[in-house]
Design an enzyme around this catalytic site. Structure first.
Site, PDB file in Angstrom:
ATOM      1  N   CYS A 113      10.271   6.045  65.506  1.00 33.42           N
ATOM      2  CA  CYS A 113      11.565   6.607  65.079  1.00 33.42           C
ATOM      3  C   CYS A 113      11.411   7.763  64.096  1.00 33.42           C
ATOM      4  O   CYS A 113      12.365   8.496  63.846  1.00 33.42           O
ATOM      5  CB  CYS A 113      12.438   5.538  64.469  1.00 33.42           C
ATOM      6  SG  CYS A 113      12.560   4.068  65.475  1.00 33.42           S
ATOM      7  N   HIS A 236      17.905   8.485  59.987  1.00 29.45           N
ATOM      8  CA  HIS A 236      17.677   7.810  61.270  1.00 29.45           C
ATOM      9  C   HIS A 236      18.754   6.733  61.439  1.00 29.45           C
ATOM     10  O   HIS A 236      19.033   5.968  60.515  1.00 29.45           O
ATOM     11  CB  HIS A 236      16.273   7.193  61.275  1.00 29.45           C
ATOM     12  CG  HIS A 236      16.031   6.274  62.419  1.00 29.45           C
ATOM     13  ND1 HIS A 236      16.404   6.581  63.702  1.00 29.45           N
ATOM     14  CD2 HIS A 236      15.465   5.029  62.466  1.00 29.45           C
ATOM     15  CE1 HIS A 236      16.065   5.572  64.496  1.00 29.45           C
ATOM     16  NE2 HIS A 236      15.503   4.628  63.772  1.00 29.45           N
ATOM     17  N   ASN A 266      20.493   2.444  67.993  1.00 27.21           N
ATOM     18  CA  ASN A 266      19.243   3.052  67.534  1.00 27.21           C
ATOM     19  C   ASN A 266      18.540   3.704  68.729  1.00 27.21           C
ATOM     20  O   ASN A 266      18.050   3.008  69.606  1.00 27.21           O
ATOM     21  CB  ASN A 266      18.370   1.959  66.907  1.00 27.21           C
ATOM     22  CG  ASN A 266      17.030   2.473  66.403  1.00 27.21           C
ATOM     23  OD1 ASN A 266      16.636   3.599  66.692  1.00 27.21           O
ATOM     24  ND2 ASN A 266      16.326   1.637  65.673  1.00 27.21           N
TER      25      ASN A 266
HETATM   26  O1  UT7 Z   1      14.055   2.092  64.114  1.00 24.84           O
HETATM   27  C1  UT7 Z   1      13.464   1.029  63.427  1.00 24.84           C
HETATM   28  C2  UT7 Z   1      13.892  -0.230  64.118  1.00 24.84           C
HETATM   29  N1  UT7 Z   1      14.162  -1.359  63.356  1.00 24.84           N
HETATM   30  C3  UT7 Z   1      15.154  -1.525  62.446  1.00 24.84           C
HETATM   31  O2  UT7 Z   1      15.800  -0.665  61.989  1.00 24.84           O
HETATM   32  C4  UT7 Z   1      15.429  -2.951  62.076  1.00 24.84           C
HETATM   33  C5  UT7 Z   1      15.617  -3.204  60.617  1.00 24.84           C
HETATM   34  N2  UT7 Z   1      16.188  -4.511  60.450  1.00 24.84           N
HETATM   35  C6  UT7 Z   1      17.500  -4.753  60.650  1.00 24.84           C
HETATM   36  O3  UT7 Z   1      18.250  -3.845  60.954  1.00 24.84           O
HETATM   37  C7  UT7 Z   1      18.024  -6.141  60.422  1.00 24.84           C
HETATM   38  O4  UT7 Z   1      16.997  -6.943  59.897  1.00 24.84           O
HETATM   39  C8  UT7 Z   1      18.572  -6.811  61.736  1.00 24.84           C
HETATM   40  C9  UT7 Z   1      19.876  -6.120  62.123  1.00 24.84           C
HETATM   41  C10 UT7 Z   1      17.572  -6.697  62.848  1.00 24.84           C
HETATM   42  C11 UT7 Z   1      18.876  -8.276  61.455  1.00 24.84           C
HETATM   43  O5  UT7 Z   1      19.786  -8.400  60.394  1.00 24.84           O
HETATM   44  P1  UT7 Z   1      19.502  -9.440  59.209  1.00 24.84           P
HETATM   45  O6  UT7 Z   1      20.641  -9.352  58.305  1.00 24.84           O
HETATM   46  O7  UT7 Z   1      18.145  -9.119  58.667  1.00 24.84           O
HETATM   47  O8  UT7 Z   1      19.518 -10.799  59.988  1.00 24.84           O
HETATM   48  P2  UT7 Z   1      18.365 -11.879  60.104  1.00 24.84           P
HETATM   49  O9  UT7 Z   1      17.221 -11.351  60.909  1.00 24.84           O
HETATM   50  O10 UT7 Z   1      18.103 -12.385  58.738  1.00 24.84           O
HETATM   51  O11 UT7 Z   1      19.091 -12.981  60.961  1.00 24.84           O
HETATM   52  C12 UT7 Z   1      20.236 -13.685  60.484  1.00 24.84           C
HETATM   53  C13 UT7 Z   1      20.674 -14.660  61.551  1.00 24.84           C
HETATM   54  C14 UT7 Z   1      19.538 -15.490  62.154  1.00 24.84           C
HETATM   55  O12 UT7 Z   1      20.007 -16.798  62.311  1.00 24.84           O
HETATM   56  P3  UT7 Z   1      19.557 -17.954  61.312  1.00 24.84           P
HETATM   57  O13 UT7 Z   1      18.055 -18.007  61.452  1.00 24.84           O
HETATM   58  O14 UT7 Z   1      19.992 -17.499  59.971  1.00 24.84           O
HETATM   59  O15 UT7 Z   1      20.269 -19.134  61.851  1.00 24.84           O
HETATM   60  C15 UT7 Z   1      19.323 -14.841  63.505  1.00 24.84           C
HETATM   61  O16 UT7 Z   1      18.845 -15.755  64.465  1.00 24.84           O
HETATM   62  O17 UT7 Z   1      21.281 -13.966  62.639  1.00 24.84           O
HETATM   63  C16 UT7 Z   1      20.706 -14.400  63.860  1.00 24.84           C
HETATM   64  N3  UT7 Z   1      20.731 -13.316  64.826  1.00 24.84           N
HETATM   65  C17 UT7 Z   1      21.779 -13.038  65.620  1.00 24.84           C
HETATM   66  N4  UT7 Z   1      22.975 -13.631  65.773  1.00 24.84           N
HETATM   67  C18 UT7 Z   1      23.826 -13.110  66.654  1.00 24.84           C
HETATM   68  C19 UT7 Z   1      19.770 -12.398  65.066  1.00 24.84           C
HETATM   69  N5  UT7 Z   1      20.176 -11.534  66.010  1.00 24.84           N
HETATM   70  C20 UT7 Z   1      21.414 -11.917  66.378  1.00 24.84           C
HETATM   71  C21 UT7 Z   1      22.354 -11.429  67.300  1.00 24.84           C
HETATM   72  N6  UT7 Z   1      23.547 -12.034  67.405  1.00 24.84           N
HETATM   73  N7  UT7 Z   1      22.114 -10.335  68.062  1.00 24.84           N
END
Ligand code: UT7
Length: 311
Positions: A113, A236, A266
């Site tokens: 990215c 980005h 993204n």
């Molecule tokens: O270009 C570079 C690419 N990467 C990035 O930019 C990613 C950077 N990271 C992020 O943007 C965030 O970490 C995410 C958007 C990927 C995730 O957000 P978060 O606030 O960090 O959520 P999390 O990973 O802590 O997950 C929270 C909960 C989890 O459930 P539990 O374990 O708390 O029960 C996940 O399983 O949300 C769950 N979850 C979802 N729920 C519904 C993860 N993905 C999804 C989904 N829909 N798509």
């Protein structure tokens, strides 16, 4: 000393719109979760008939036309992508042929990215050294072909698209005034591809918040400017919460930050040039304004470019 700046831009996004509510039907997710955690509302997905080089071609054609040069005047083509049609020939070589840019050298850049930032910095170096006059830089991804549609952790985040810029000589005081590139290979395990994209979202999030802000500050210092001099920020477009952290670090009002993540998700290397084109079309970027672009991604990599807009 020669100055290098962006003298033409173009973009391409596929027509097919996939909304969060469409994803609700094929995986365990919700529009509410995606919007609040990422800011994404919909994304564009390319069909089977449109590969990475096809999107790159459309964006590049527009950028060359906008710059008012002939493809034969291009000395170098740099394509930032992690989703090339195949490992080789590169997308850059495919473009060279399709554009008729017969005098251009061509190579792909793999910096995920942050790729478009790496491309702009490389282009600038070739121009200020007097080696080349015009460099075409493209950021393009067809992430849908490496997305695991059964993994809700990643599938909701990505989209397809292309953005392009012609970099060439500009008048004194304008163009790219500084760049800041970096990498932390020890974080490679947090975001990688085997067949599909795998990501430790929380770790990438922490890295992104830290590096986006710090890279912005470094590039401003390198240009001999201060935060107050920045007129517009193009981060980005990965996640609105990460983008907001960079904006707050620069103490910029909301209207001075580009936001296209809600429409396209993204798009990796394509997100910054797509946003740049849209902000120019919306009249938000004007001559002599100071623009900071900043990206981060797999590698892990980061990069920021500061430029004073105009030829
Ligand atoms: O270009 C570079 C690419 N990467 C990035 O930019 C990613 C950077 N990271 C992020 O943007 C965030 O970490 C995410 C958007 C990927 C995730 O957000 P978060 O606030 O960090 O959520 P999390 O990973 O802590 O997950 C929270 C909960 C989890 O459930 P539990 O374990 O708390 O029960 C996940 O399983 O949300 C769950 N979850 C979802 N729920 C519904 C993860 N993905 C999804 C989904 N829909 N798509």
């Amino acid at each position: 000393m020669l100055n290098a700046g962006i003298i033409g831009v173009g973009r391409y996004v596929p027509e097919k719109v996939v909304k969060n509510t469409d994803l609700e039907k094929i995986m365990d997710t919700s529009d509410e979760w995606i919007r609040t955690r990422t800011g994404i509302e919909e994304r564009r997905i390319a069909g089977d008939d449109m590969d990475t080089s096809d999107m790159a071609f459309e964006a590049a054609k527009n950028a060359i036309e906008h710059a008012g040069i002939s493809p034969k005047e291009i000395d170098l083509i740099l394509v930032a992508t992690v989703t090339p049609d195949q490992p080789f020939p590169t997308v850059a070589c495919m473009l060279q042929d399709r554009l008729g840019a017969t005098n251009a050298a061509a190579m792909d850049i793999s910096a995920a990215c942050a790729g478009f930032m790496y491309g702009l910095a490389t282009a600038q170096q070739f121009i200020v050294s007097g080696t080349y006059r015009y460099v075409l830089v493209v950021g393009v991804e067809k992430l849908s072909k490496i997305t695991d549609w059964s993994d809700r952790n990643t599938a909701v985040l990505f989209g397809d698209g292309a953005g392009a810029a012609v970099v060439g000589p500009v008048s004194e005081g304008r163009g790219i005034l500084a760049f800041d590139l970096g990498a932390d290979g020890s974080g490679g395990k947090y975001l990688y591809q085997d067949r599909y994209i795998h990501m430790n979202g929380r770790e990438v999030f922490k890295f992104a918040v830290r590096q986006m802000g710090e890279s912005c500050i470094r590039v401003i210092e390198k240009a001999g400017l201060s935060k107050e001099d920045v007129d517009f920020l193009i981060p980005h477009q990965a996640n609105i919460r990460i983008m907001e952290s960079a904006r707050q670090r620069l103490e910029l009002p909301v209207e001075k930050m580009s936001k296209t993540v809600h429409k396209y998700g993204n798009t990796s290397a394509a997100s910054i040039p797509i946003s740049l084109v849209e902000e120019l079309e919306a009249g938000k970027i004007k001559d002599d304004q100071v623009i900071v672009m900043v990206g981060f991604g797999g590698g892990l990599t980061w990069g920021a470019v500061l430029l004073r807009w105009g030829r």
